[in-house]
Design an enzyme around this catalytic site. Structure first.
Site, PDB file in Angstrom:
ATOM      1  N   ALA A 144       5.771  -1.605  -7.280  1.00  0.00           N
ATOM      2  CA  ALA A 144       6.926  -2.299  -7.875  1.00  0.00           C
ATOM      3  C   ALA A 144       7.348  -3.447  -6.979  1.00  0.00           C
ATOM      4  CB  ALA A 144       8.064  -1.312  -8.017  1.00  0.00           C
ATOM      5  N   GLY A 186       3.894   1.957  -7.379  1.00  0.00           N
ATOM      6  CA  GLY A 186       3.575   1.652  -8.771  1.00  0.00           C
ATOM      7  C   GLY A 186       2.122   1.237  -8.942  1.00  0.00           C
ATOM      8  N   GLU A 216       0.385   4.409  -9.287  1.00  0.00           N
ATOM      9  CA  GLU A 216       0.775   4.984 -10.585  1.00  0.00           C
ATOM     10  C   GLU A 216       0.016   4.294 -11.719  1.00  0.00           C
ATOM     11  OE1 GLU A 216       5.275   6.590  -9.958  1.00  0.00           O
ATOM     12  OE2 GLU A 216       5.061   4.419  -9.916  1.00  0.00           O
ATOM     13  N   GLU A 258       7.163   5.443  -1.586  1.00  0.00           N
ATOM     14  CA  GLU A 258       8.547   5.270  -2.040  1.00  0.00           C
ATOM     15  C   GLU A 258       9.570   5.926  -1.118  1.00  0.00           C
ATOM     16  OE1 GLU A 258       5.982   5.798  -3.939  1.00  0.00           O
ATOM     17  OE2 GLU A 258       6.126   4.571  -5.749  1.00  0.00           O
TER      18      GLU A 258
HETATM   19  N1  COA Z   1       7.572  -5.923  -3.484  1.00  0.00           N
HETATM   20  C1  COA Z   1       7.954  -7.158  -3.150  1.00  0.00           C
HETATM   21  N2  COA Z   1       7.435  -7.853  -2.133  1.00  0.00           N
HETATM   22  C2  COA Z   1       6.474  -7.240  -1.416  1.00  0.00           C
HETATM   23  C3  COA Z   1       6.031  -5.943  -1.695  1.00  0.00           C
HETATM   24  C4  COA Z   1       6.617  -5.264  -2.792  1.00  0.00           C
HETATM   25  N3  COA Z   1       6.237  -4.034  -3.167  1.00  0.00           N
HETATM   26  N4  COA Z   1       5.090  -5.608  -0.802  1.00  0.00           N
HETATM   27  C5  COA Z   1       4.938  -6.659   0.008  1.00  0.00           C
HETATM   28  N5  COA Z   1       5.784  -7.651  -0.364  1.00  0.00           N
HETATM   29  C6  COA Z   1       5.905  -8.977   0.235  1.00  0.00           C
HETATM   30  C7  COA Z   1       6.498  -8.938   1.639  1.00  0.00           C
HETATM   31  O1  COA Z   1       7.911  -8.968   1.597  1.00  0.00           O
HETATM   32  C8  COA Z   1       5.908 -10.176   2.261  1.00  0.00           C
HETATM   33  O2  COA Z   1       6.659 -11.284   1.781  1.00  0.00           O
HETATM   34  P1  COA Z   1       6.941 -12.538   2.731  1.00  0.00           P
HETATM   35  O3  COA Z   1       5.584 -13.084   3.073  1.00  0.00           O
HETATM   36  O4  COA Z   1       7.778 -13.420   1.889  1.00  0.00           O
HETATM   37  O5  COA Z   1       7.663 -11.972   3.928  1.00  0.00           O
HETATM   38  C9  COA Z   1       4.526 -10.278   1.616  1.00  0.00           C
HETATM   39  O6  COA Z   1       4.601  -9.506   0.409  1.00  0.00           O
HETATM   40  C10 COA Z   1       3.408  -9.741   2.468  1.00  0.00           C
HETATM   41  O7  COA Z   1       3.781  -8.447   2.910  1.00  0.00           O
HETATM   42  P2  COA Z   1       3.588  -7.985   4.428  1.00  0.00           P
HETATM   43  O8  COA Z   1       4.150  -6.612   4.525  1.00  0.00           O
HETATM   44  O9  COA Z   1       4.115  -9.020   5.330  1.00  0.00           O
HETATM   45  O10 COA Z   1       1.995  -8.003   4.512  1.00  0.00           O
HETATM   46  P3  COA Z   1       1.005  -6.948   5.104  1.00  0.00           P
HETATM   47  O11 COA Z   1      -0.347  -7.456   4.806  1.00  0.00           O
HETATM   48  O12 COA Z   1       1.386  -6.624   6.498  1.00  0.00           O
HETATM   49  O13 COA Z   1       1.237  -5.590   4.272  1.00  0.00           O
HETATM   50  C11 COA Z   1       1.468  -4.168   2.356  1.00  0.00           C
HETATM   51  C12 COA Z   1       0.934  -5.512   2.909  1.00  0.00           C
HETATM   52  C13 COA Z   1       1.286  -4.183   0.869  1.00  0.00           C
HETATM   53  C14 COA Z   1       0.675  -3.006   2.956  1.00  0.00           C
HETATM   54  C15 COA Z   1       2.950  -3.993   2.733  1.00  0.00           C
HETATM   55  O14 COA Z   1       3.637  -5.157   2.363  1.00  0.00           O
HETATM   56  C16 COA Z   1       3.639  -2.835   2.082  1.00  0.00           C
HETATM   57  O15 COA Z   1       3.500  -1.708   2.530  1.00  0.00           O
HETATM   58  N6  COA Z   1       4.440  -3.107   1.031  1.00  0.00           N
HETATM   59  C17 COA Z   1       5.316  -2.138   0.461  1.00  0.00           C
HETATM   60  C18 COA Z   1       4.607  -1.283  -0.520  1.00  0.00           C
HETATM   61  C19 COA Z   1       5.579  -0.319  -1.146  1.00  0.00           C
HETATM   62  O16 COA Z   1       6.409   0.285  -0.497  1.00  0.00           O
HETATM   63  N7  COA Z   1       5.438  -0.156  -2.449  1.00  0.00           N
HETATM   64  C20 COA Z   1       6.235   0.754  -3.179  1.00  0.00           C
HETATM   65  C21 COA Z   1       7.346   0.047  -3.799  1.00  0.00           C
HETATM   66  S1  COA Z   1       8.408   1.200  -4.616  1.00  0.00           S
END
Ligand code: COA
Ligand code: NAD
Length: 685
Positions: free
Chosen positions: A58, A99, A102, A122
């Protein structure tokens, strides 16, 4: 629009950087799917993302906004995928989180690259999966794997999950081809499409599992509603799919609007922002391949380990052979224990150790691109070391000090190149703790600062910029907090009252248990050093000094604020401590009274808030949210409470101002009452 290849519709998820499932992407998938359904030449569908991300789930920035509710919302989209009469196969590379996983589980088949990372994180946002994750994952991967993934929030690789039942196929290469082949197989099959909603779990087994896990929740987990909600949702997986989904969604929505989830979302973005320098300070970092660490004690060895783990070459320099050997042993023991515990392959450990050069020869320093000093916390020792560094390091090398409190400018001042000097304040254990305060001195140049931030990322740390002030951001706030806790001892609380109240708020440990763990002598030494400049009119609590004078230095002497039997803390303080505290109260003319947990928590937090506001107004912290990141990452402040700034912003302003006034009055002479205006302003860049 999808691409058609051999009767397979390839739907590409294309929303950089991580394919988060915002309204636009949900809409695109739904419409591509609809077209594929209608297209006569399509027999099956493959959903595929980018190398970096199938989907990170999400879009967290949409939470609580109308976009999140814009149809198709995620549950609607996933139901349409499951309903599809044509098989839909997820081709997973990069991450499939929340998501994103999911979405994959709603498909009729899943093929993944072995390096792909799958998880339901989450819980780290104070939530539970809200679009069928709690119902689908146990049905596919079993209760134990599902609960581990959901409760820890830590993703696992497709390689690890290959046998779990979650994935139909795990491949090393050629993901798309494998997914297409699997889609064709499903299309050719005469059996009904495998739909997760049609699977049934053994209700009695689910109930027993949930009961057992409920009894295992830790006190800190019980303070966070998502942990209990996760078990409630899992319990609902014992029934039919539709009621399970309804229960999960209700729990998810309740959590989402609650304060812990808001705080954790705030932390999610605050952490990412903290590692970016403000625009005015941005510059190209200097390249760093070889790091020299000076001092191979607790911190030096830990810093060396994290540089080795990041693939850097490390020079470890000590003052004599015996100290060097001890330091090298620390590093070797670390790798040995990782290998023994099965957490690191022997070859990887050997390669890391091979990058280490232990030495006592200062001339070797010329090889280093960056030097980190981690010698004794003494300005004279550090200045002498920096003179040596200045003599031997090559021109253009970045020179860093790991000092906890000392003046970075006073250290830089003994070199001919103060522009190349900065503070890199690691936390202990340096190879574990993520926080890194990057301290900008008066003359530190922008590219040196950028190098410090970049090194932090290379070392997989969370770098936060700080100005040069006694204790920087973290220790300065922690000192204010600890001082307030000492005031409360004089006012009438026992150490365990304070510790229990703050643990009740969610701190990992209370301040007096922490002090015992670190050793009271560290603070004692600092207090003695400051005694000459301390204004006698200031409220000074001497309890710690008296305990040290009595030989009670904390855990290492089996007695400090608490006593320790067989390494375990005796819960209540003993007669000598109580007597010392009572004498302190009497000397200050205080009639002791009991303090309720709420008062203890509030005063401790107010002290932090006041110091945070001072740090902001002095420009030591460049963003209010950086302060919260520091406290959560370095000092055990409960992440789900957001940090002192987040906490302050939830309070009624008038009451807050009033309480801060009382706090200042209680502290008396010399206490600086901060202006809260900047700290309370929510909008910041
Ligand atoms: N929603 C919105 N923005 C997200 C996102 C999400 N689920 N996941 C990552 N982003 C954004 C970050 O804020 C960042 O934005 P920025 O460049 O403007 O700061 C960008 O995407 C890159 O993320 P970052 O964490 O810096 O890169 P990374 O390569 O180190 O890690 C992920 C990538 C996907 C592993 C990590 O971002 C992550 O764990 N995201 C969360 C996933 C999550 O919790 N999903 C469940 C949501 S309910
Ligand atoms: P430590 O006593 O464990 O190690 C210091 C090492 O420096 C010793 O091995 C000593 O031999 C070496 N040393 C001293 N003088 C030297 C010299 N002239 N040349 C080369 N080596 C020399 O101390 P530590 O706990 O690792 O702390 C080091 C620094 O890190 C201090 O500035 C401290 O404030 C800071 N720090 C410590 C912690 C912590 O929790 N221990 C946390 C953050 C920062």
């Amino acid at each position: 629009m999808f691409e058609l290849q051999d009767s397979i519709a390839i739907i590409k998820l294309n929303r950089p950087p991580v394919n988060s499932l915002g309204a636009a992407l949900r809409q695109q998938i739904a419409s591509d799917l609809e077209q594929a359904q209608a297209h006569k030449g399509v027999r099956a569908v493959v959903l595929i993302g980018s190398d970096k991300a199938f989907s990170a789930g999400a879009d967290v920035s949409e939470f609580g906004t109308p976009l999140q509710r814009q149809e198709p919302i995620l549950p609607t989209l996933l139901a349409r995928i499951q309903d599809s009469s044509k098989p839909v196969v997820a081709a997973i590379s990069g991450v499939a989180l929340g998501g994103g996983l999911e979405l994959a589980m709603a498909c009729h088949g899943r093929v993944a690259l072995e390096s792909a990372k799958l998880g339901l994180p989450e819980i780290t946002l104070g939530l539970i999966p809200g679009a069928s994750g709690t119902q689908a994952l146990p049905r596919l991967a079993g209760l134990s794997v599902a609960y581990t993934l959901m409760q820890s929030g830590v993703p696992q690789s497709a390689r690890q999950l290959a046998e779990s039942g979650l994935l139909d196929q795990v491949v090393a290469t050629d993901l798309l081809q494998a997914a297409q082949a699997h889609a064709t197989e499903l299309a050719n099959s005469n059996t009904p499409l495998p739909r997760v909603r049609e699977r049934q779990l053994d209700a009695a087994a689910v109930q027993a599992f949930v009961n057992e896990q409920r009894s295992k929740l830790s006190p800190r987990q019980k303070l966070q509603p998502a942990y209990t909600a996760l078990l409630d949702a899992l319990l609902a997986a014992s029934g039919d799919w539709a009621s399970g989904l309804a229960r999960e969604r209700a729990l998810f929505l309740k959590l989402q609007s609650g304060l812990p989830a808001q705080a954790l979302r705030y932390q999610f973005f605050a952490e990412r922002q903290a590692s970016k320098l403000p625009a005015s300070l941005q510059a190209e970092p200097r390249p760093v391949h070889t790091v020299a660490v000076i001092g191979a004690g607790t911190m030096g060895a830990g810093i060396a380990i994290c540089a080795l783990d990041a693939g850097l070459s490390v020079l470890l320099l000590e003052q004599d052979d015996a100290a060097l050997q001890r330091g090298q042993q620390r590093v070797n023991d670390h790798y040995q224990s990782r290998v023994t515990a099965g957490k690191m392959k022997a070859a990887v450990a050997a390669a890391a150790q091979a990058r280490l050069t232990p030495t006592t020869d200062w001339a070797q320093l010329k090889r280093a691109d960056l030097v980190i000093e981690a010698v004794f916390e003494d300005i004279g020792v550090k200045q002498a070391v920096f003179q040596q560094i200045d003599t031997h390091a090559r021109a253009g090398a970045v020179l860093a000090t790991n000092t906890s409190y000392l003046d970075v400018d006073a250290i830089a001042g003994v070199t001919q190149r103060p522009q190349d000097v900065l503070g890199l304040h690691f936390f202990s254990p340096a190879n574990v703790m993520k926080l890194l305060e990057v301290v900008c001195g008066a003359k530190t140049s922008a590219d040196v600062l950028a190098t410090g931030m970049a090194l932090g990322k290379t070392l997989k740390k969370l770098p936060v910029l700080s100005g040069n002030a006694f204790g920087f951001i973290g220790n300065r706030i922690y000192n204010a907090y600890r001082q307030q806790c000492e005031f409360m001892l004089e006012d009438g609380a026992w150490p365990e009252d304070v510790d229990n109240a703050l643990q009740g708020f969610g701190f990992a440990m209370g301040p007096f248990a922490v002090a015992d763990l670190s050793g009271l002598d560290i603070a004692w030494r600092m207090r003695k050093a400051q005694a000459a400049t301390r204004d006698p009119r200031e409220r000074y609590v001497a309890i710690l000094d008296h305990l040290c004078e009595a030989g009670r230095l904390g855990r290492k002497t089996d007695a400090g604020y608490y006593t320790y039997k067989d390494g375990r803390q005796v819960k209540t303080t003993d007669a000598l401590v109580r007597q010392t505290i009572e004498q302190a109260s009497a000397q200050r003319g205080i009639t002791r009274r009991s303090l309720v947990p709420e008062e203890i928590q509030r005063r401790a937090l107010l002290a932090m808030v006041n110091e945070a506001a001072l740090l902001l107004s002095e420009g030591i912290a460049s963003r209010a949210s950086d302060i919260d990141v520091v406290l959560v990452q370095g000092y055990g402040f409960p992440r789900w409470q957001g940090g002192p700034v987040f906490w302050a912003r939830q309070q009624d302003r008038t009451v807050l101002e009033h309480d801060l006034q009382s706090l200042a009055a209680e502290a008396g002479y010399g206490y600086v009452r901060a202006d809260l205006s900047t700290l309370l302003k929510v909008d910041e860049s």
